[in-house]
Design a protein around this motif. Structure first.
Motif, PDB file in Angstrom:
ATOM      1  N   SER A 113       0.737  -1.140  -0.148  1.00  0.00           N
ATOM      2  CA  SER A 113       0.099   0.014   0.131  1.00  0.00           C
ATOM      3  C   SER A 113       0.895   1.177  -0.033  1.00  0.00           C
ATOM      4  CB  SER A 113      -1.135   0.039   1.255  1.00  0.00           C
ATOM      5  OG  SER A 113      -0.063   0.378   2.327  1.00  0.00           O
ATOM      6  N   VAL A 114       0.237   2.397  -0.515  1.00  0.00           N
ATOM      7  CA  VAL A 114       0.897   3.583  -0.241  1.00  0.00           C
ATOM      8  C   VAL A 114      -0.346   4.496   0.137  1.00  0.00           C
ATOM      9  CG1 VAL A 114       0.513   3.818  -3.075  1.00  0.00           C
ATOM     10  CG2 VAL A 114       1.886   5.684  -1.588  1.00  0.00           C
ATOM     11  N   ALA A 115      -0.269   5.442   1.192  1.00  0.00           N
ATOM     12  CA  ALA A 115      -1.316   5.942   1.707  1.00  0.00           C
ATOM     13  C   ALA A 115      -0.599   7.116   2.552  1.00  0.00           C
ATOM     14  CB  ALA A 115      -2.278   5.090   2.462  1.00  0.00           C
ATOM     15  N   ASP A 116      -1.685   7.833   3.204  1.00  0.00           N
ATOM     16  CA  ASP A 116      -1.163   9.043   4.188  1.00  0.00           C
ATOM     17  C   ASP A 116      -0.973   8.400   5.558  1.00  0.00           C
ATOM     18  OD1 ASP A 116      -3.987   8.327   4.361  1.00  0.00           O
ATOM     19  OD2 ASP A 116      -4.692  10.305   4.912  1.00  0.00           O
ATOM     20  N   THR A 117      -1.201   6.969   5.711  1.00  0.00           N
ATOM     21  CA  THR A 117      -0.940   6.205   6.909  1.00  0.00           C
ATOM     22  C   THR A 117      -0.531   4.906   6.637  1.00  0.00           C
ATOM     23  OG1 THR A 117      -2.968   5.283   7.330  1.00  0.00           O
ATOM     24  CG2 THR A 117      -2.591   7.541   8.031  1.00  0.00           C
ATOM     25  N   ALA A 118       0.067   4.050   7.672  1.00  0.00           N
ATOM     26  CA  ALA A 118       0.597   2.723   7.252  1.00  0.00           C
ATOM     27  C   ALA A 118      -0.798   2.100   7.221  1.00  0.00           C
ATOM     28  CB  ALA A 118       1.353   2.045   8.474  1.00  0.00           C
ATOM     29  N   VAL A 178       6.854  21.925  -3.268  1.00  0.00           N
ATOM     30  CA  VAL A 178       5.370  21.269  -2.582  1.00  0.00           C
ATOM     31  C   VAL A 178       5.793  19.850  -2.296  1.00  0.00           C
ATOM     32  CG1 VAL A 178       3.146  20.774  -2.588  1.00  0.00           C
ATOM     33  CG2 VAL A 178       3.612  22.807  -4.028  1.00  0.00           C
ATOM     34  N   LYS A 179       5.647  19.512  -0.845  1.00  0.00           N
ATOM     35  CA  LYS A 179       6.190  18.365  -0.505  1.00  0.00           C
ATOM     36  C   LYS A 179       5.151  17.415   0.248  1.00  0.00           C
ATOM     37  CE  LYS A 179      10.758  19.632   0.995  1.00  0.00           C
ATOM     38  NZ  LYS A 179      11.891  19.786   2.153  1.00  0.00           N
ATOM     39  N   HIS A 180       4.997  16.253  -0.358  1.00  0.00           N
ATOM     40  CA  HIS A 180       3.976  15.321   0.089  1.00  0.00           C
ATOM     41  C   HIS A 180       4.474  14.041   0.592  1.00  0.00           C
ATOM     42  CE1 HIS A 180       1.697  17.903  -3.066  1.00  0.00           C
ATOM     43  NE2 HIS A 180       0.686  17.736  -2.277  1.00  0.00           N
ATOM     44  N   GLU A 181       4.355  13.745   1.966  1.00  0.00           N
ATOM     45  CA  GLU A 181       4.981  12.691   2.442  1.00  0.00           C
ATOM     46  C   GLU A 181       3.745  11.475   2.486  1.00  0.00           C
ATOM     47  OE1 GLU A 181       7.857  11.945   6.039  1.00  0.00           O
ATOM     48  OE2 GLU A 181       5.721  12.176   6.885  1.00  0.00           O
ATOM     49  N   PHE A 182       4.152  10.138   2.012  1.00  0.00           N
ATOM     50  CA  PHE A 182       3.523   9.047   1.782  1.00  0.00           C
ATOM     51  C   PHE A 182       4.024   8.010   2.722  1.00  0.00           C
ATOM     52  CE2 PHE A 182       2.304  11.442  -1.961  1.00  0.00           C
ATOM     53  CZ  PHE A 182       1.070  11.315  -1.842  1.00  0.00           C
ATOM     54  N   VAL A 183       3.109   7.036   2.949  1.00  0.00           N
ATOM     55  CA  VAL A 183       3.541   5.794   3.958  1.00  0.00           C
ATOM     56  C   VAL A 183       3.437   4.550   2.918  1.00  0.00           C
ATOM     57  CG1 VAL A 183       3.499   4.403   5.909  1.00  0.00           C
ATOM     58  CG2 VAL A 183       3.054   7.134   5.999  1.00  0.00           C
ATOM     59  N   LEU A 184       4.778   4.060   2.864  1.00  0.00           N
ATOM     60  CA  LEU A 184       4.630   2.782   2.106  1.00  0.00           C
ATOM     61  C   LEU A 184       4.801   1.778   3.004  1.00  0.00           C
ATOM     62  CD1 LEU A 184       7.468   3.371  -0.795  1.00  0.00           C
ATOM     63  CD2 LEU A 184       4.999   3.519  -0.972  1.00  0.00           C
ATOM     64  N   THR A 185       3.726   0.406   2.601  1.00  0.00           N
ATOM     65  CA  THR A 185       3.918  -0.504   3.485  1.00  0.00           C
ATOM     66  C   THR A 185       3.886  -1.946   2.787  1.00  0.00           C
ATOM     67  OG1 THR A 185       2.333   0.791   5.074  1.00  0.00           O
ATOM     68  CG2 THR A 185       2.504  -1.851   5.558  1.00  0.00           C
ATOM     69  N   ASN A 186       4.510  -2.870   3.141  1.00  0.00           N
ATOM     70  CA  ASN A 186       4.823  -4.210   2.628  1.00  0.00           C
ATOM     71  C   ASN A 186       3.997  -5.120   3.369  1.00  0.00           C
ATOM     72  OD1 ASN A 186       5.095  -6.531   1.076  1.00  0.00           O
ATOM     73  ND2 ASN A 186       7.083  -6.887   2.397  1.00  0.00           N
ATOM     74  N   ASN A 187       2.563  -5.447   3.062  1.00  0.00           N
ATOM     75  CA  ASN A 187       1.842  -6.475   3.851  1.00  0.00           C
ATOM     76  C   ASN A 187       1.916  -7.885   3.156  1.00  0.00           C
ATOM     77  OD1 ASN A 187       0.774  -4.859   6.039  1.00  0.00           O
ATOM     78  ND2 ASN A 187      -0.282  -3.806   4.698  1.00  0.00           N
ATOM     79  N   THR A 199       2.725   3.017  -6.401  1.00  0.00           N
ATOM     80  CA  THR A 199       3.954   2.114  -5.989  1.00  0.00           C
ATOM     81  C   THR A 199       3.631   0.594  -6.582  1.00  0.00           C
ATOM     82  OG1 THR A 199       5.299   1.212  -4.076  1.00  0.00           O
ATOM     83  CG2 THR A 199       2.787   1.466  -3.820  1.00  0.00           C
ATOM     84  N   THR A 200       4.491  -0.179  -7.054  1.00  0.00           N
ATOM     85  CA  THR A 200       4.500  -1.243  -7.484  1.00  0.00           C
ATOM     86  C   THR A 200       5.408  -2.280  -6.949  1.00  0.00           C
ATOM     87  OG1 THR A 200       3.969  -0.238  -9.783  1.00  0.00           O
ATOM     88  CG2 THR A 200       4.645  -2.622  -9.829  1.00  0.00           C
ATOM     89  N   SER A 201       4.643  -3.632  -6.581  1.00  0.00           N
ATOM     90  CA  SER A 201       5.766  -4.601  -5.964  1.00  0.00           C
ATOM     91  C   SER A 201       6.737  -5.025  -7.191  1.00  0.00           C
ATOM     92  CB  SER A 201       4.820  -5.621  -5.686  1.00  0.00           C
ATOM     93  OG  SER A 201       5.481  -7.037  -5.396  1.00  0.00           O
ATOM     94  N   GLU A 202       7.874  -5.108  -6.730  1.00  0.00           N
ATOM     95  CA  GLU A 202       9.053  -5.682  -7.636  1.00  0.00           C
ATOM     96  C   GLU A 202       8.836  -7.365  -7.780  1.00  0.00           C
ATOM     97  OE1 GLU A 202      11.954  -4.115  -9.424  1.00  0.00           O
ATOM     98  OE2 GLU A 202      10.309  -2.799  -9.256  1.00  0.00           O
TER      99      GLU A 202
END
Length: 868
Positions: free
Chosen positions: A346-351, A389-398, A470-473
């Motif tokens: 996932s990529v989102a504003d939170t984990a 302009v800065k946008h911070e995202f959270v990447l999560t590997n579930n 975001t794309t899974s390798e």
């Protein structure tokens, strides 16, 4: 595998540095070629140090067989019964092979050897996969394994104990074998066989996913002649198996087994009055006790489990244990399932966790100005023209395996000219390539930085959006989130200008109608300066960082200097309404090609984000310059030849495709120039004569070098001490019409002096298959060798001249995949003459032979062993 040696020639006398490495490797695969050269040095009568290299000898690794069979079994079996004996075959050879299988009873009178049958057990869980007998394995790659189960049936009259010899034999050579011994003991007491089975529906070849339901069956068979009383089974489940409450069923009863009863409470009774006590400890252990299992009786207990959501990809194994009357019996087979790779990112504003729930409390975007957990990162702070302009995202590997995640951005309606880049969790380090690998359940933060155009018109309201993907390798699956900007665009309060009148670039305009403001020409490596002015037109003092918006070509540099020459990366404080002169010094690479390069200069406030840019241009001139190094003094015998190596370099920035290469100056001596096309430092039959750069396919590229071999032959009547000078000249007219920029380095003059000494170096080999010092016939030809065998080398330096060669040194190294050995003392190194000394390690030989007279030889023999 290829090995390359490079000879660097930078002195007036040719100096050859031979660096041949040998490391400890695993056994080489079939077909690998092993080989190298030796090198020797000596001093001639004139006191010159001469270096010579030997020929190359090669050996080709052959395929050999290797096999390991595991392991021995010991089973108790009733007369007329069956035993199931698991084994695993491993291919330890260095190439593909298959293996014949045999099982033979050692003694007589106990077993019926006509009923020893092999069945495949490809997943190696101790249970046959098929009812079709086999007599050999499939083809296995080197290191690959395969399981089998032997079904042993004994006669009803069998007694005592007997052994079975189990053999796996390579079909490659029919000789390489591995042996196990299985022992069967005939008993009239209780015997129970326990088989564990795990199945999944749906399930393909034992491949499962988290959440799948697993049916676990524990099947017991009382194969002895006596009943198995107080029969107990315990099964400790793997952590990835979650027991399903209330799922246990006994084959002998329709009554459900009660998870909440104690281990001694009767849960059910069968028609023979035998009872079962089932126990589940509310953790990971299940078990049951049956009061008695009569001879010949079979039954099973079945229960269900679920593959845990936290199960990692890989093999889940389980084995159950059993006792009869408190005595331990052999455990069950090892049942196994394979958890498939499952990807969830996932990529989102939170984990986001595996269940899709947000973790805003501990891992959320630090730049999101709207409600968290809406999959949008909104930035509302006003920015200036050309700001970021800065946008911070959270990447999560579930996923249930570690994974790396790549990032991309799709601009929906940010202004044209906006550039995007990603930086890491520190907010600074650029992200190049995928992020990760991220462990299972791991989150990390990334920031999307949007650089707005400096000529963007100020506006009180905006609604810019971009999509971040975001794309899974590992799998290619992807997830998206949204970057949104709704702040105002403020007029820039900083102005970067050229100080040249008429080329200022007033205001926030990075280009001059699409053209650079100033263009300056220069040569490669020659610096260019742009005098700039930074104006603070804002209401308060500010400081501005100095940088380029786009990177320079490789090898180029830029410096920002104050009026006193101090190199800075920041203007320091500039008061409101004041300005600061800055000099921008751009230096092209030494071999920069002729081209126009835009210099996009930027100043930006770290406090307010205000910025401005100016685009100037550097034009690099065409430079034609070739050079040859360098004058040498060499020696040759009367009637002999000498090869003089020279390096020609294109020091310009244009490929040279035409230009004469000539030799002159010799009278009684004769010479020719050859192109060392394979760059091995030795004149080969394939090396062509060269007299122009157009003899080189593709020409000589800027910065590249080539080796020339100037072969000079002397007359047989030449007198010792006589010398001549031969000169190689590179024409100053290049590419038909262009002139060499520096003709001072276009010629090299070599002095060839007649001397009386000459040494040749030759290398030979033979195979010492047993590594026992067996004498063979030396040859320079390619030979075949097997892993574990030895190669005996002879390196021989012969003085073919007319004067002594002093301080003769021979150096050689163990080729890759080999180490130097003395075969336990059977193949020690041999030095000639006997007064020679040596230093020998596992990777190299260095021998000193003193003076070698004309017609005499010095040599070193040593042995290497190929890794096994």
């Amino acid at each position: 595998m290829s090995y390359h040696s490079k000879f660097m020639r930078t002195a007036s006398v040719v100096a050859v540095s031979a660096l041949v490495g040998a490391a400890a490797f695993a056994a080489p695969e079939a077909g690998v070629v092993i080989g190298n050269q030796a090198v020797a040095t000596y001093q001639n009568a004139a006191g010159d140090t001469i270096t010579v290299t030997s020929n190359t000898v090669e050996t080709v690794v052959q395929q050999v067989a290797g096999v390991t069979l595991t392991s021995n079994n010991s089973e108790t079996i009733a007369p007329g019964g069956k035993a199931f004996l698991p084994h695993v075959i491993t291919n330890n050879g260095n190439g593909p092979d298959s293996f014949a299988l045999s099982a033979v009873e050692d003694d007589t009178g106990a077993l019926d050897t006509t009923r020893l049958v092999f069945y495949p057990d490809a997943n190696m869980d101790g249970v046959a996969d098929s009812s079709t007998p086999i007599t050999e394995t499939p083809v296995l790659g080197n290191g690959e394994q395969f399981g089998v189960v032997i079904e042993a049936s004994v006669a009803s009259t069998a007694t005592g104990t007997d052994d079975i010899t189990v053999t796996a034999t390579s079909l490659l050579d029919g000789a390489e074998t591995s042996v196990n011994t299985d022992t069967l003991t005939i008993s009239t007491d209780a015997i129970v066989e326990l088989v564990k089975n795990m199945t999944v529906d749906p399930g393909i070849n034992g491949i499962v996913d988290s959440g799948d339901e697993v049916t676990i069956t524990l099947t017991y068979s009382s194969t002895g002649l006596a009943a198995a009383n107080d029969y107990s089974v315990q099964d400790i489940l793997d952590a990835d198996l979650v027991y399903q409450a209330g799922s246990a069923v006994w084959s002998d009863s329709s009554v459900a087994l009660n998870d909440d009863n104690t281990a001694t409470t009767t849960d059910a009774t069968n028609g023979n009055g035998e009872t079962i006590a089932w126990d589940y400890d509310d953790a990971q252990t299940v078990g049951f006790t049956i009061s008695s299992v009569g001879s010949g009786r079979s039954g099973s207990v079945t229960f269900k489990a679920t593959i845990a959501s936290t199960a990692q990809a890989g093999i889940v194994q389980n084995t159950a244990t059993q006792t009869v009357n408190g005595a331990a019996f052999p455990p069950s087979n090892t049942a196994q399932l394979t958890v498939d790779n499952q990807y969830n990112i996932s990529v989102a504003d939170t984990a986001i966790d595996a269940a899709g729930a947000a973790d805003a409390a501990s891992n959320a975007s630090g730049t999101d100005d709207d409600t968290l957990n809406n999959d949008v990162v909104t930035e509302s702070t006003d920015v200036y023209q050309g700001g970021v302009v800065k946008h911070e995202f959270v990447l999560t590997n579930n996923s249930n395996v570690s994974d790396s995640l790549s990032l991309s951005v799709d601009n929906l309606d940010f202004p044209a000219g906006t550039t995007f880049r990603f930086v890491g969790s520190d907010g600074v380090t650029p992200i190049v390539g995928p992020v990760g690998p991220l462990a299972i359940g791991e989150s990390t933060k990334v920031t999307l930085i949007a650089q707005l155009p400096t000529d963007l018109a100020p506006t009180a309201t905006t609604d810019y959006t971009a999509t971040v993907t975001t794309t899974s390798e590992g799998s290619g699956i992807s997830d998206t989130s949204t970057a949104e900007f709704d702040g105002a665009i403020l007029a820039s309060a900083v102005d970067l200008e050229n100080a040249v009148v008429g080329s200022e670039g007033d205001g926030a305009a990075p280009t001059n109608g699409g053209n650079p403001w100033i263009t300056t020409t220069t040569d490669p490596g020659a610096p260019v300066t742009f005098e700039m002015l930074v104006e603070n037109n804002g209401p308060v003092s500010d400081t501005y960082g100095l940088a380029l918006n786009t990177p320079l070509p490789a090898g180029w540099t830029v410096e920002f200097q104050l009026a006193d020459g101090t190199v800075v990366s920041n203007t320091g404080t500039i008061a409101a309404g004041n300005s600061l002169p800055i000099t921008v010094v751009v230096t092209p690479a030494d071999l920069a090609p002729p081209a126009d390069t835009l210099i996009d200069i930027n100043v930006a406030s770290a406090v307010s984000g205000q910025s401005d840019s100016i685009i100037n241009q550097v034009t690099v001139n065409e430079i034609y310059d070739v050079e040859i190094i360098q004058d040498q003094t060499v020696q040759a015998s009367p009637g002999g030849v000498v090869d003089i190596l020279h390096t020609v370099t294109n020091a310009g920035n244009v490929t040279i495709i035409d230009g004469a290469i000539t030799e002159s100056g010799l009278s009684d001596f004769s010479g020719a120039i050859f192109y060392d096309i394979d760059n091995n430092g030795v004149l080969d039959a394939t090396d062509p004569v060269i007299d122009n750069f157009n003899d080189i396919a593709g020409g000589l590229a800027a910065g590249d070098s080539l080796s020339l071999i100037y072969r000079v032959q002397t007359p047989s009547t030449a007198t010792v001490g006589v010398s001549e000078i031969g000169t190689i000249t590179l024409d100053s007219t290049l590419n038909t019409t262009e002139t060499d920029a520096d003709t001072a380095d276009n010629a090299s003059s070599d002095t060839i002096q007649i001397i009386s000494g000459d040494v040749t170096l030759t290398k030979y080999q033979y195979i010492d298959a047993a590594c026992d010092g067996t004498v063979g016939v030396f040859t320079k030809n390619r030979l075949d060798v097997e892993p574990g065998q030895c190669v005996r080398y002879l390196v021989e330096a012969e003085n073919t001249g007319s004067s002594a060669a002093d301080n003769v040194l021979i150096n050689d190294a163990a080729p890759a995949y080999t180490t130097i050995t003395n075969c336990g003392g059977s193949c020690d190194a041999v030095l000639v003459p006997g007064t020679s000394t040596s230093t020998i390690t596992a990777t190299g030989v260095s021998s000193s032979h003193g003076t070698v007279l004309p017609g005499s030889k010095a040599s070193v023999e040593f042995t290497v062993q190929v890794e096994n």
